[in-house]
Enzyme design. Sequence first.
Site, PDB file in Angstrom:
ATOM      1  N   ASP A   1       2.805   5.175  -7.662  1.00  0.00           N
ATOM      2  CA  ASP A   1       2.571   5.325  -6.232  1.00  0.00           C
ATOM      3  C   ASP A   1       2.748   6.846  -5.902  1.00  0.00           C
ATOM      4  O   ASP A   1       1.919   7.360  -5.040  1.00  0.00           O
ATOM      5  CB  ASP A   1       3.654   4.487  -5.504  1.00  0.00           C
TER       6      ASP A   1
ATOM      7  N   LEU B   1       0.813  -1.268   0.150  1.00  0.00           N
ATOM      8  CA  LEU B   1      -0.016  -0.164  -0.073  1.00  0.00           C
ATOM      9  C   LEU B   1       0.890   1.323   0.044  1.00  0.00           C
ATOM     10  O   LEU B   1       0.243   2.230   0.465  1.00  0.00           O
ATOM     11  CB  LEU B   1      -0.960  -0.176   1.223  1.00  0.00           C
TER      12      LEU B   1
HETATM   13  C1  GLA Z   1       4.497  -1.000  -7.616  1.00  0.00           C
HETATM   14  C2  GLA Z   1       5.171   0.198  -8.297  1.00  0.00           C
HETATM   15  C3  GLA Z   1       4.259   0.964  -9.309  1.00  0.00           C
HETATM   16  C4  GLA Z   1       3.549  -0.056 -10.265  1.00  0.00           C
HETATM   17  C5  GLA Z   1       2.937  -1.140  -9.328  1.00  0.00           C
HETATM   18  C6  GLA Z   1       2.261  -2.164 -10.203  1.00  0.00           C
HETATM   19  O1  GLA Z   1       3.626  -0.242  -6.722  1.00  0.00           O
HETATM   20  O2  GLA Z   1       5.950   0.816  -7.276  1.00  0.00           O
HETATM   21  O3  GLA Z   1       5.118   1.853  -9.938  1.00  0.00           O
HETATM   22  O4  GLA Z   1       4.436  -0.305 -11.281  1.00  0.00           O
HETATM   23  O5  GLA Z   1       3.882  -1.717  -8.530  1.00  0.00           O
HETATM   24  O6  GLA Z   1       1.266  -1.718 -10.885  1.00  0.00           O
END
Ligand code: GLA
Length: 390
Positions: free
Chosen positions: A173, A126
């Site tokens: 993220d 998360l």
């Molecule tokens: C992680 C990475 C994101 C994205 C997700 C998969 O959370 O930090 O940049 O690539 O995986 O969607």
Amino acid sequence: MNQLALRSKFNEVFKKEKLYFFAPGRVNLIGEHTDYNGGHVFPCALSFGTHCVFCKRDDPKIRLYSLNFPNQGVIEADLDNIAYDKKQDWANYPLGVIKTLQNHGYVIDQGFELLFWGDIPNGAGLSSSASIELATAVAMNKVFNLYIPQVELVKFCQEAENKFVGMNCGIMDQFAIGMGKEGNAILLDCNTLDYEYAPLDLKGMSIVIMNSNKRRELADSKYNERRGECERALKALQTQLPIKSLGELSVEEFEKHKDLIVNPVERKRAKHAVYENQRTLEAVKKLKEGDLATFGKLMNESHVSLRDDYEVTGKELDALAEAAWAQQGVLGARMTGAGFGGCAIALVKDADVKKFIDNVGKIYHDKTGLRADFYIASVGGPAREMEKMY
Ligand code: GLA
């Protein structure tokens, strides 16, 4: 003057003012492993996250402490000599952000103390690390009057994670955390960084986050492996197509040209990236039309594609998704985040949430021997300064 007012006067006179910042966690609703493929994502910021308190020092020392990692004690660094060190553990995230800002010429000319406390479950996918990064970034921006637009802070935080920490993540993220909006999810085009907010009007449904409590082993190396496979697939397509990323392809174009990708594994990875991108656009359209049933179906398809074509789910996340699919009042369920452990989400009718949690928790435990945790997602705002504290 009462005691509180006196204390605050003391702090004012002697400049011991403490400032308070917060950055949320994030959950991605759909659009997985599309960000670094130039596609779309649809995440939202959560109401829980990382809290941090800032206080200036009179020397050039940085002192960091996390209430989540008391065994690490206070981690110290010098403003003019910040470097990655595995032993610094969690503190590499804030230090990476500070160093990145310095690399870009921003002047951080006084030492400080930063105390962190987060209520994002650690290692659950998360984005606790991106949350620490953004909390640090907004703190530096404010205290040192850097006047950096929030979206630039987002990019600096991604750069810190890529170059300082060495995790080759996409922008999702940091973007969701830096640009989140209460009650809204964000449709982000990771190619252009164009974005729009979409109100999360769930009409009597909740997003239930299911934490598999499975450690995300090898997540970083597998993540980088998937990126490499997609890059090679793109190169193969580029021998005949004038594209810069997989996100530019429609499903039809992909189907027409997919045989250019000779390696079957790379072809599957690219297929996921292209289909998932289109699914994300479709899902947001359905949400806007109030068609939650189709939104849920697209969530299910996303999970299946991540399981069969991208191969990042693993037996724990599959067990959670399958258990969720079988429950009453569920419109859809899928893994969320990078995969290989971490969390899944389900769209569940409010009236059925309690039974859902009981049943899925039991089935999951019977299948895997692990206990899942459940949270109802509540969508919060972006990384920001909170009210002043003295
Ligand atoms: C992680 C990475 C994101 C994205 C997700 C998969 O959370 O930090 O940049 O690539 O995986 O969607």
